[in-house]
Design a protein around this motif. Structure first.
Motif, PDB file in Angstrom:
ATOM      1  N   HIS A  22      -6.927   8.868  -1.274  1.00  0.00           N
ATOM      2  CA  HIS A  22      -6.483  10.112  -0.618  1.00  0.00           C
ATOM      3  C   HIS A  22      -6.954  11.353  -1.371  1.00  0.00           C
ATOM      4  N   ASP A  37      -6.147   4.756   4.283  1.00  0.00           N
ATOM      5  CA  ASP A  37      -5.758   3.499   3.642  1.00  0.00           C
ATOM      6  C   ASP A  37      -6.348   2.277   4.346  1.00  0.00           C
ATOM      7  N   ASN A  71       0.831  -1.205   0.000  1.00  0.00           N
ATOM      8  CA  ASN A  71       0.000   0.000   0.000  1.00  0.00           C
ATOM      9  C   ASN A  71       0.868   1.258   0.000  1.00  0.00           C
TER      10      ASN A  71
END
Ligand code: FES
Ligand SMILES: [Fe+2]
Length: 331
Positions: free
Chosen positions: A166, A286, A155
């Motif tokens: 994001h 995330d 990630n």
């Protein structure tokens, strides 16, 4: 896990003098403590006498003492006292706790994932970013993710997700086109990535293969095997993540904020604390997405269909597989 590697698994401040600390890392329950000189020690968190967790005990004379019957173990795992037999009675070798090779540097505690080597020279150096030196100070925040550490690492190497996961923070600007990214891997620098995302204006993205690393500017992302990642924000600021594997399905993320723009002692602490918290905000975007990925653990050969922009992930998987294979051939 990759055999024969130093894994950063705790921060130094998590193990204070005088008190043993229990932590599950690399799938094993471990106890950490400090000897009388403050040197770090680590052993399997299971008393050889009758299986009690040594981490529930105390540190006496630099040795960890089991809470059940007071057997004490030094940093090599040797049992130095069986109180019931008398303090002066010799202790047979069989009462040996299993100590793990452990080191401490740069604010982190590392354990060796493999059979102990004969002598210090038998070990490779501890992985670290040489551009983060003593001039930096830092703050670290911890977050537990429900995934294998390979997913958490990938990630952080994933430049394709930025405008989606994001879009309200570091991925603002809708740069969906992924040029490259130029990605290199060598023994000195580890894996390096230059982020070259752009707004889609009908152009064809440049492929990683025909896009060499830009000589005029430094990489942004860097990864050192087995579990350290760095984002170069500027000369004076780095974001660092240590992905400490708890077990095959859980990872403790150490989100570090390393800076040297603020050196005044009192203010420095506040800046580092705030910086570390801001990292958790981005990582919090995330986490809920990454935790849905299946299977938990990745590998070079698996049923996923990757795109050119996934180049850093492909390189990570390839190198990880090579390291695992090499250790198994040797061992
Ligand atoms: S179980 Fe640890 S001393 Fe008995
Ligand atoms: Fe992300």
């Amino acid at each position: 896990m990759i055999p024969d590697q130093w894994y950063a698994v705790l921060t130094s401040d998590e193990v204070r003098p005088g008190k043993p600390v229990g932590a599950t890392r690399l799938g094993e329950k471990l106890v950490f403590w400090r000897d009388e000189q403050g040197r770090i020690a680590c052993a399997a968190d299971c008393c050889p006498h009758r299986g009690v967790a040594l981490s529930a005990g105390e540190v006496v004379g630099g040795a960890v003492a089991c809470p059940f019957h007071g057997f004490r173990f030094d940093s090599s795992g040797r049992c130095v006292e069986i109180p019931a037999n008398g303090a002066s009675a010799p202790v047979p070798k069989v009462f040996q706790a299993r100590a793990l090779p452990v080191r401490e540097a740069h604010g982190f505690i590392y354990i060796w994932n493999g059979t102990p080597r004969a002598g210090e020279a038998g070990y490779p150096p501890l992985p670290w970013f040489e551009d983060i030196d003593e001039s930096f100070s830092f703050g670290v925040a911890r977050r537990r993710w429900k995934t294998h550490y390979s997913r958490a690492i990938e990630n952080q190497l994933d430049v394709v997700h930025l405008p989606f996961v994001h879009r309200r923070s570091i991925g603002r600007g809708n740069k969906r086109i992924v040029n490259g990214p130029p990605t290199t891997l060598d023994d000195v620098h580890g894996l390096r990535v230059w982020v070259e995302n752009a707004v889609d204006q009908g152009q064809t993205p440049k492929k990683p293969g025909d896009y060499p690393a830009p000589p005029d500017r430094p990489h942004q992302l860097r990864f050192l095997f087995p579990n350290l990642w760095e984002n170069r924000i500027s000369d004076d600021l780095r974001i660092l993540v240590a992905f400490a594997p708890i077990d095959g399905e859980n990872t403790l993320m150490y989100l570090g904020f390393f800076q040297r723009f603020m050196r005044t002692p009192v203010l420095r602490g506040a800046v580092n604390w705030l910086g570390a918290r801001s990292n958790t905000f981005v990582a919090g975007e995330d986490q809920p997405v990454v935790e849905t990925q299946r299977p938990f653990r990745t590998d070079l050969k698996m049923d996923e269909k990757l795109i050119p922009g996934d180049a850093p992930i492909i390189l990570y998987r390839r190198r990880r597989r090579e390291l695992i294979d090499a250790a198994q051939t040797k061992g």
